[in-house]
Design a protein around this motif. Structure first.
Motif, PDB file in Angstrom:
ATOM      1  N   HIS A 130      12.627  41.014  32.798  1.00 47.99           N
ATOM      2  CA  HIS A 130      12.720  41.233  34.243  1.00 47.99           C
ATOM      3  C   HIS A 130      11.375  41.085  34.932  1.00 47.99           C
ATOM      4  O   HIS A 130      10.357  41.542  34.434  1.00 47.99           O
ATOM      5  N   HIS A 132       9.046  42.061  38.273  1.00 53.04           N
ATOM      6  CA  HIS A 132       8.872  43.358  38.945  1.00 53.04           C
ATOM      7  C   HIS A 132       9.843  43.551  40.110  1.00 53.04           C
ATOM      8  O   HIS A 132      10.137  44.667  40.500  1.00 53.04           O
ATOM      9  N   ASP A 133      10.345  42.448  40.665  1.00 54.21           N
ATOM     10  CA  ASP A 133      11.313  42.595  41.762  1.00 54.21           C
ATOM     11  C   ASP A 133      12.738  42.757  41.233  1.00 54.21           C
ATOM     12  O   ASP A 133      13.689  42.854  42.001  1.00 54.21           O
ATOM     13  N   GLY A 134      12.898  42.761  39.909  1.00 57.54           N
ATOM     14  CA  GLY A 134      14.210  42.983  39.330  1.00 57.54           C
ATOM     15  C   GLY A 134      14.921  41.729  38.853  1.00 57.54           C
ATOM     16  O   GLY A 134      15.816  41.791  38.019  1.00 57.54           O
ATOM     17  N   SER A 135      14.508  40.561  39.346  1.00 56.48           N
ATOM     18  CA  SER A 135      15.183  39.327  38.923  1.00 56.48           C
ATOM     19  C   SER A 135      14.808  38.988  37.478  1.00 56.48           C
ATOM     20  O   SER A 135      13.874  39.566  36.915  1.00 56.48           O
ATOM     21  N   GLY A 203       9.134  34.855  44.364  1.00 55.87           N
ATOM     22  CA  GLY A 203       8.086  35.746  44.875  1.00 55.87           C
ATOM     23  C   GLY A 203       6.876  34.975  45.368  1.00 55.87           C
ATOM     24  O   GLY A 203       6.330  35.259  46.435  1.00 55.87           O
ATOM     25  N   TYR A 211      -0.275  34.842  48.484  1.00 57.53           N
ATOM     26  CA  TYR A 211       0.033  35.252  47.117  1.00 57.53           C
ATOM     27  C   TYR A 211      -1.250  35.649  46.379  1.00 57.53           C
ATOM     28  O   TYR A 211      -2.235  34.905  46.392  1.00 57.53           O
ATOM     29  N   GLY A 215       0.740  42.384  48.668  1.00 55.68           N
ATOM     30  CA  GLY A 215       2.104  42.472  48.150  1.00 55.68           C
ATOM     31  C   GLY A 215       2.156  42.390  46.642  1.00 55.68           C
ATOM     32  O   GLY A 215       1.158  42.552  45.956  1.00 55.68           O
ATOM     33  N   SER A 216       3.337  42.101  46.121  1.00 50.90           N
ATOM     34  CA  SER A 216       3.543  42.096  44.679  1.00 50.90           C
ATOM     35  C   SER A 216       3.019  40.808  44.050  1.00 50.90           C
ATOM     36  O   SER A 216       2.834  39.801  44.719  1.00 50.90           O
ATOM     37  N   ASP A 218       4.738  39.698  41.435  1.00 53.03           N
ATOM     38  CA  ASP A 218       6.013  39.194  40.912  1.00 53.03           C
ATOM     39  C   ASP A 218       5.924  38.676  39.496  1.00 53.03           C
ATOM     40  O   ASP A 218       6.357  37.558  39.205  1.00 53.03           O
ATOM     41  N   GLU A 224       3.112  47.189  37.438  1.00 53.19           N
ATOM     42  CA  GLU A 224       3.210  46.380  38.654  1.00 53.19           C
ATOM     43  C   GLU A 224       2.133  46.825  39.630  1.00 53.19           C
ATOM     44  O   GLU A 224       1.617  47.942  39.524  1.00 53.19           O
TER      45      GLU A 224
END
Lengths: 552, 319
Positions: A130, A132-135, A203, A211, A215-216, A218, A224
């Protein structure tokens, strides 16, 4: 780590206001902030021992704080080519392969890497990973992530590692195939560094040009990205859906402490629980503080004096040999590296050859530059070369003790054998440009440089003497050497490759384009609260923070 | 000269100076060796394509004049460009770091003005042992550069006594003030000594002047004389040094921020200079120059209000 030079201080008496006020104020601008001091004590030659790991953690901790000498400008993996960013990024973003604390190569996000023919690498991805955003990780994310390194518009720091790549394609939902234009024995090894990082395509696209800075990230790592307080600190939070062993700390806070003594003070007072890259002059202070333990590990780093000008007196190899023979390496290790280091006559570290057959290793390290000073022989060489009284200019800078003390050691060596060695002191920012700019190197014959390998392969360093290579400062060109570099690159079999690399090491050593001085281990300090961090330079690409937990 | 005309003239002068400074700042970075593109690539993997891409993105291959014009044009639109090392907008970098620096400089300024005036006043008026003590301590302060003060303060109050953190800024105003106390003292120390000396000397000079003796002989209370005549006169001197005090604080903040790891503008300037991050260095330098000039302008405009003897126009030389 820039330390501006000391300015001079002067005083004036001031009885009357008008004119003295201006004079005083002008003075204030100069004198009030002349420059920071260099921390003084040099520890001496206390012994040190190398280890791979610190004792394993006994349990979880809520959080720990880590001292970093600088803030990463960006955490975009394509730009991650320096200590601060890699020390953080290695815990957040994972690569196709993994560099272990033992500095060996292991599977990473790819559970299997195969090499069906010399110009093909097939990566079978780990299922159910996975972001970090769950995908969930797919082959598309890999194709996209590596594609960013390949795109010249991105000016990726790792572009060179992709020079032989022709295509990266999805050959299955969880399979990616990399086609090379010619065999490249280094490519798969670099897939364990930030060159092989995989982040979520969605992401990266959503973050656009921001990027890596907000933010993340990803990625898939055990941590994370949390709050990033620019200029101050950065927080990592444990990622609970991590596919591997979960991190022992719920939170890791990195603090950017640019001043060496402030950094050490933070570790002594417990404001920081630990840190890598300890200033050499602080080893003793940390050891005697009683706050924790200073550990040393394999750094794959060598300290060298690099020749930058072959049109002067250093163009004669006998002069380079003489300087090497006159150099007091052990004195430098004692004073410049705080006693933690070993003198060497080899450009590459012994650990870089860890996977090599005994035979190649023997060949690579046999008959190298002697490390015990031999002044008589050195003087004879200078005489033979007719170099007596000739001038050699060595660059030095108050950028760090290792640099200034090594430059002084070279001066002492040269003066002892009849050369006129001049030190040219350069401001820290200009000194860093010596590495990158030929203009900056004008008028300079040599300068100290510490080099580390990004992979456990001697070729990482030895390729620097290939014709036209970026760090080939001396402009060395030998078709035979170039051929051997090419042969090592195209030889897949490690045993055969190491044999070729041993030949390269021989030539480079005979040429002394960089005069090897010492092997420099990594240092890590851990206070009494925490343990578990690896001691080797693996922390650049291995999720070391996940291993850090309670010491008791 | 009317106040408005004077102010307008000074503003025009300021704009011209700022324009000149911008050219010097922009040119200076290009004269130093090294190229930001090769810094970005960390020396190890500079493929010709990558170098070309960066040079194109940041217009580094354009002629100098064209680059300069593009830069000034952007700034007039409030755009400081994009940082090469940080790969983000310079204005955002500045916004992240400016609060720490402003708070630090502000705290130091308060310390300098409050303590400098107080010590100078006491020294001049009280004399004797108090004066000697102040003379000795200000000599000490004047002989201690801010980086030495930083190390001493950190060693004593942070490491030994543990009263203050060794560095950093902390979150929230209360935390920030606590974190910035030692840096502010380190930054202020030298200037407190200087201002105390200047105030003391200015007051002593006025104390010896005829009109003070006359006022005293007329029976005006000592306190009133000192406040009305002596201190007010000294205040003019203080104001003259005001611009220079602020300039010194802004310059020295670079080193104090580094010593205490305060992630402010000063530290950013130091790091950006090291990596030849042109857009960031240029923006900070220009802002610093702008701040100097603004402070000097304010001082010039306030001066006649504090000291009625000062007339508007070219500054007369006080002697």
């Amino acid at each position: 780590m820039a330390d501006p030079q000391h300015g001079s201080r002067s005083r004036s008496s001031h009885r009357r206001p008008a004119l003295p006020v201006a004079a005083l104020a002008a003075l204030a601008l100069v004198a009030a902030c002349a420059g920071p001091p260099k921390s003084g004590d040099t520890g001496g030659g206390s012994s040190y021992q190398l280890s791979q790991d610190t004792p394993a953690a006994k349990g979880d901790v809520d959080s720990f704080t880590w001292a970093l000498y600088a803030e990463p400008p960006t955490l975009d993996y394509i730009a991650a080519f320096d200590y601060p960013q890699n020390t953080i990024l290695s815990n957040v973003c994972e690569s196709l392969m993994r560099w272990t604390p033992q500095l060996t190569l292991a599977p990473g996000l790819a559970e299997k890497a195969s090499n069906p023919d010399p110009t093909t690498w097939v990566y079978d991805l780990r299922p159910g990973v996975h972001f970090h955003d769950g995908s969930v990780l797919t082959a598309d994310d890999v194709v996209y992530s590596l594609g960013r390194q390949l795109n010249p518009d991105n000016a990726a720091a790792w572009a060179q590692q992709f020079q032989n790549v022709s295509t990266v394609t999805r050959t299955g939902p969880l399979q990616v195939t990399v086609k090379l234009v010619q065999p490249d024995s280094q490519f798969n090894q670099y897939m364990a560094t930030a060159a092989g990082v995989v982040a979520a395509k969605a992401g990266i696209e959503a973050a656009g040009k921001d990027y890596g800075t907000t933010g993340s990230l990803d990625c898939t790592g055990p941590f994370e990205l949390g709050a990033w307080n620019k200029g101050q600190s950065l927080e990592l939070r444990r990622f609970d859906s991590y596919w591997g062993t979960k991190a022992k700390a719920a939170k890791a806070e990195f603090r950017f402490l640019t001043d060496p003594s402030a950094r050490v003070n933070a570790m002594i007072t417990g404001e920081a629980d630990g840190g890598y890259l300890i200033p050499t002059e602080s080893y003793e202070r940390l050891r005697s503080s009683g706050a924790g333990t200073l550990w040393f590990g394999e750094g794959l780093s060598t300290v060298n004096v690099n020749v930058t000008n072959m049109s002067g007196v250093l163009g004669d190899v006998r002069v380079r040999q003489a300087l090497s023979l006159a150099l007091d390496r052990s004195g430098f290790v004692k004073a410049g590296l705080g006693g933690a280091g070993t003198v060497t006559g080899s450009l590459t570290t012994r650990a870089a050859w860890a996977a090599a057959p005994a035979e190649s290793r023997k060949e690579a390290f046999e008959g190298l530059t002697p490390t015990t000073p031999d002044l008589a022989r050195a003087k004879a060489l200078i005489k033979e070369a007719g170099a007596a009284g000739k001038t050699v200019t060595v660059a030095t800078s108050p950028i760090g003790q290792d640099v200034s003390l090594l430059a002084t050691a070279v001066q002492a060596a040269g003066t002892g054998i009849g050369l006129d060695v001049r030190l040219k002191t350069i401001a820290p920012n200009a000194f860093t440009s010596l590495f990158t700019s030929a203009e900056a190197r004008e008028g300079i014959d040599m300068f100290p440089e510490t080099y580390y390998d990004s992979i456990t392969d001697p070729l990482d360093l030895l390729a620097n003497f290939k014709t036209g290579a970026f760090q080939n400062y001396a402009g060395f060109s030998d078709p035979a050497y170039d051929d051997l570099v090419k042969k090592a690159t195209t030889t897949a079999d490690p045993a055969q490759r190491f044999a070729i690399e041993a030949q390269l090491q021989k030539i480079a050593s005979d040429q002394l384009l960089w005069i090897p001085v010492a092997e420099w281990p990594t240092a890590v300090f851990l206070n009494k609260r925490i343990t578990g961090a690896p001691t080797t330079i693996s922390y650049m690409y291995y999720p070391w923070a996940a291993d850090v937990g309670a010491a008791r | 000269m009317s106040f408005l005309r004077f102010a307008a003239r000074r503003l025009a002068e300021m704009a011209a100076t700022l324009f000149g400074a911008s050219f010097v700042i922009f040119g200076a970075m290009y004269l130093a060796p090294g190229n930001p593109a090769s810094f970005l690539l960390s020396g190890r993997s500079a493929s010709p394509e990558a170098l070309k891409a960066i040079n194109a993105q940041y217009h580094l291959d354009d002629p100098f004049v064209l680059q300069y014009l593009r830069w000034t044009g952007q700034i007039l639109h409030g755009d400081f460009g994009r940082s090469i090392t940080y790969r983000t907008d310079v204005s955002r970098l500045l916004a992240d770091r400016l609060p720490s620096t402003l708070l630090l400089v502000g705290m130091a300024l308060v310390l300098v003005v409050a303590l400098g005036l107080l010590l100078g006043w006491i020294g001049a008026v009280r004399g004797g042992a108090a004066d000697s003590t102040i003379l000795v301590s200000t000599t000490f302060a004047l002989g201690t550069p801010s980086f030495v003060a930083a190390v001493l303060l950190q060693g004593l109050f942070a490491v030994k006594l543990g009263w203050f953190p060794t560095g950093g800024t902390g979150d929230g105003l209360g935390q920030m003030i606590w974190h910035l106390t030692l840096p502010a003292v380190a930054l202020a120390l030298y200037l407190i000594g200087m201002l105390a000396r200047v105030t003391r000397a200015a007051m002593l000079e006025v104390l010896g002047q005829e009109h003070v003796t006359v006022a005293r002989s007329r029976g005006v209370s000592d306190h009133k004389v000192i406040r009305r005549h002596v201190f007010r006169n000294a205040l003019g001197t203080v104001l003259t040094t005001g611009g220079l005090i602020v300039s010194t604080l802004l310059v020295c903040t670079v080193l104090v921020e580094s010593a205490f790891s305060v992630g402010g503008i000063g530290q950013l300037l130091e790091l950006s200079t090291t990596t030849k991050d042109f857009p960031t260095v240029q923006a900070i330098s220009l802002i610093m120059v702008g701040l100097f000039m603004t402070v000097n302008l304010v001082v010039d405009l306030l001066h006649p209000l504090v000291d009625p003897r000062v007339t508007l126009g070219p500054r007369r030389s006080a002697a």
